[in-house]
Design a protein around this motif. Sequence first.
Motif, PDB file in Angstrom:
ATOM      1  N   PHE A 236      37.205  37.302  16.696  1.00  0.00           N
ATOM      2  CA  PHE A 236      38.093  38.087  15.840  1.00  0.00           C
ATOM      3  C   PHE A 236      38.337  39.459  16.474  1.00  0.00           C
ATOM      4  O   PHE A 236      37.434  40.018  17.117  1.00  0.00           O
ATOM      5  CB  PHE A 236      37.454  38.288  14.465  1.00  0.00           C
ATOM      6  N   PRO A 237      39.529  40.031  16.252  1.00  0.00           N
ATOM      7  CA  PRO A 237      39.735  41.410  16.719  1.00  0.00           C
ATOM      8  C   PRO A 237      38.770  42.359  15.995  1.00  0.00           C
ATOM      9  O   PRO A 237      38.307  42.036  14.886  1.00  0.00           O
ATOM     10  CB  PRO A 237      41.201  41.689  16.367  1.00  0.00           C
ATOM     11  N   PRO A 238      38.448  43.520  16.586  1.00  0.00           N
ATOM     12  CA  PRO A 238      37.373  44.380  16.066  1.00  0.00           C
ATOM     13  C   PRO A 238      37.455  44.719  14.582  1.00  0.00           C
ATOM     14  O   PRO A 238      36.446  44.673  13.885  1.00  0.00           O
ATOM     15  CB  PRO A 238      37.476  45.650  16.915  1.00  0.00           C
ATOM     16  N   LEU A 239      38.643  45.071  14.083  1.00  0.00           N
ATOM     17  CA  LEU A 239      38.727  45.466  12.664  1.00  0.00           C
ATOM     18  C   LEU A 239      38.348  44.312  11.739  1.00  0.00           C
ATOM     19  O   LEU A 239      37.620  44.497  10.775  1.00  0.00           O
ATOM     20  CB  LEU A 239      40.145  45.944  12.322  1.00  0.00           C
ATOM     21  N   VAL A 240      38.829  43.105  12.076  1.00  0.00           N
ATOM     22  CA  VAL A 240      38.506  41.934  11.249  1.00  0.00           C
ATOM     23  C   VAL A 240      37.026  41.606  11.397  1.00  0.00           C
ATOM     24  O   VAL A 240      36.329  41.333  10.413  1.00  0.00           O
ATOM     25  CB  VAL A 240      39.373  40.717  11.669  1.00  0.00           C
TER      26      VAL A 240
ATOM     27  N   ASN B 157      34.578  43.586  12.057  1.00  0.00           N
ATOM     28  CA  ASN B 157      33.740  44.558  11.352  1.00  0.00           C
ATOM     29  C   ASN B 157      33.826  44.430   9.832  1.00  0.00           C
ATOM     30  O   ASN B 157      32.909  44.838   9.128  1.00  0.00           O
ATOM     31  CB  ASN B 157      34.151  45.993  11.713  1.00  0.00           C
ATOM     32  N   LEU B 158      34.940  43.905   9.342  1.00  0.00           N
ATOM     33  CA  LEU B 158      35.167  43.932   7.901  1.00  0.00           C
ATOM     34  C   LEU B 158      35.076  42.569   7.224  1.00  0.00           C
ATOM     35  O   LEU B 158      35.184  42.482   6.008  1.00  0.00           O
ATOM     36  CB  LEU B 158      36.540  44.554   7.599  1.00  0.00           C
ATOM     37  N   ARG B 159      34.895  41.505   7.986  1.00  0.00           N
ATOM     38  CA  ARG B 159      34.837  40.178   7.347  1.00  0.00           C
ATOM     39  C   ARG B 159      33.521  40.055   6.568  1.00  0.00           C
ATOM     40  O   ARG B 159      32.493  40.590   6.976  1.00  0.00           O
ATOM     41  CB  ARG B 159      34.987  39.060   8.383  1.00  0.00           C
TER      42      ARG B 159
END
Lengths: 145, 174
Positions: free
Chosen positions: A100-104, A106-108
């Motif tokens: 997953f890309p970093p934002l996803v 970190n937030l999943r």
Amino acid sequence: MTTALQKINIDGFKALVFRMQDIQFAADLEQINELHEMPQWQKTEEEAVPLDRLIPLTTIPIVYKEPHVITINYQGTRVSVQIDQPEDITFIPIDAIRSFPPLVDNLRQHLWLWGVGLINDKPVLLIDCHKMAAECLSNQEAAWH
Amino acid sequence: MEETDNYKSDRILEEIHKRKDRNLEVQKDEEKIKLVVFTLGSHYYALHGDSVKEILTVLKIVRVPATPPFILGIINVRGDIQSVIDVNLFMGQSPTQTSVHSRIVIAEKNGIRSGIIVDTVQDVLDTPKNSIQKPISTLNDTIRYFVDGEFSYRHHNVTLLDAGKLFEKMTEKS
């Protein structure tokens, strides 16, 4: 000597592709024990956890169009999960798998949603059934206590 | 009239010319920065040009369940998976509606790369660094953190966002 690591097929994996609403998921076929159509499954009188209860897809429970049940054997326990619209069984090569890309990442909320497979250039969300089964069992345990 | 006569008007003109030359020199030396100006609803925003990697038309966005609402999902950009975020939603405003003019601005800062959905991309411009003013004091603290400043563009007030701080704040919000 053949180690466990060497035994892992790093070329990719064969996956069951299914659709829940507008989202395509893919699960490693090696982690799935059985796939049942819902009417056939209901005869067993066993309970299956709807996938959208584990991971809400909308604010309201979804209406399954073609409900099926997958069973997963995890650490000697059978876990059954209701999925929708199985579409295909396909090989996903490792070159077509992305994290997953970093934002996803970190937030999943669920680690069992672990990455993205590109099938015909379309992103498909990858499920680790063993991690998902572990979460099901831990939810059950929490409910009992 | 003697040659040594020094008229006041001449001295004033001389001073004006000197000042003009000085201003020109200052302007030449002025550091310029590249900015990408875009709109979200009726508001104008900008990102630093060096943090903008590319601008795409809107591709099919695949939702990723169990992520915050401001993460619209993921897109496939030539084999690379990028997230797409809605800054409006993150700032507690109405979701951005996509249209034919909508674009996905791919920004990268501090090792985090993500697409940002915008209503329109207005311009890519070079502007003097000193034209950027401090952000207005009425901004709330969450937003102020990732606002780098403000400037004027075609009679619009433009809020300059720092992509790095925006991504950092989004990660923090979890």
